[in-house]
Design an enzyme around this catalytic site. Sequence first.
Site, short mmCIF file in Angstrom:
data_model
loop_
_atom_site.label_atom_id
_atom_site.label_comp_id
_atom_site.label_asym_id
_atom_site.label_seq_id
_atom_site.Cartn_x
_atom_site.Cartn_y
_atom_site.Cartn_z
N GLY A 176 0.83 -1.21 0.00
CA GLY A 176 0.00 0.00 0.00
C GLY A 176 0.86 1.25 0.00
N ASN A 177 0.24 2.38 0.26
CA ASN A 177 1.00 3.62 0.33
C ASN A 177 0.37 4.55 1.36
OD1 ASN A 177 -1.02 5.39 -1.06
ND2 ASN A 177 -0.69 3.86 -2.66
#
Length: 394
Positions: free
Chosen positions: A207-208
């Site tokens: 993810g980020n």
Amino acid sequence: MSATSGEVVLGVGAGIAAYKSADLLRRLQDRGYAVTVVPTPSSLNFVGAATWQALSGRPVASTIWENTEKVSHISIAQQADYFLIAPATADLIARIAAGRADDLLTNLVLASNAAMLVVPAMHPQMWSNPATVANVATLRSRGYIVMEPEYGRLTGDDFGQGRFPEIAKIVSQFDAMTGNVADFTGKRVLISGGGTREAIDPVRFIGNRSSGKQALALVRAAAKRGAQVHLVAANMDTSQLGAISTTHVESAAQMRAVLAEEFASCDLLIMCAAVADARPVTTRIEKIKKRLLTSIELEPNPDLLAELGARKEHQILVGFAAETSDLIDSARGKLVAKGLDIIYVNDVSNGAIFGKDTTSGIILTRTGAEIALKEVSKDALANVLLDYAIRQLG
Ligand code: CTP
């Protein structure tokens, strides 16, 4: 318009046009704004505190030494959604540009992140003086909107640029800044936000750090301006949004499918989501035991924005870029490569921006405009981007 359009600080500088701001105050109230007037001490030579108190129905102070128990220089700043500084003299502009805090108004400006509209009025020679020109440029670089004074006859016999603009013009500029306009009525705006998650197994993902706050600001601003908004939300909290049409997605592939479907009918796409650039080649159905978790084979995700850029017909496309160096060159490259009309490039060095309510970066347009913004609220950025988009939408 309801009485909830927002809390405004009307800052009044020591110009002869101060008396015209009494009418400006009335027009703001007509439009549903609640207004606190903060005159500079010298402006009281032109219009006294009693006038402002009577017209606004609120207490009026001009220094921090009044109502000290209320710590007004912080409380008023925190409560304000917008500042309208009119008239702004050369001295007031200089003090704000320098970050001075020598009266209540300049204290408030310094203590607030609210959107600021500055309406200068002064003698033409003072307006064109390099010191004022530099100070105005400083304010604009911080995201303040500074109106151009009008040409015409001044208080004496002089003629030139320096006159206080017509009240109707100021109000319409203010509405444009606050988004209290219906210029997107009939327009369909597709906004993506948040960050995609690419599953490794049932519990882990790539993810980020995107929080989705900028997308929420864009959705609110576009809806307030009359747009029919559809949000494609990747792993972001939309609980505060109310009745906005929203599709929740998890991965880039899911976002791609929704955008492909919605794109044809939109007028404006704002691609605010942080799409993961790569995904695991395989997603395990069962949780991977930690002793087996030594490496993950990745494959690139398609560039969703570039795909839509290649497909576009009448649509206007706005992209975002997150960079840590060569901001302008990298963003111009993406603007062209992805077929965009506008790009906003965030400076994300040191993890700045993520999860914050403010942003610093540069807006670049296909038509060559370049606007630097420093520590502006995400709401203010949303409205500035919409201003540029609506011009291109026609
Ligand atoms: N974007 C997209 N699909 C991707 C990657 C990015 O649609 N697979 C979009 C983002 O939503 C954003 C813009 O492209 O609007 C720029 O994203 P950014 O990550 O800055 O650029 P990249 O093209 O991924 O380039 P790089 O990471 O190499 O800088």
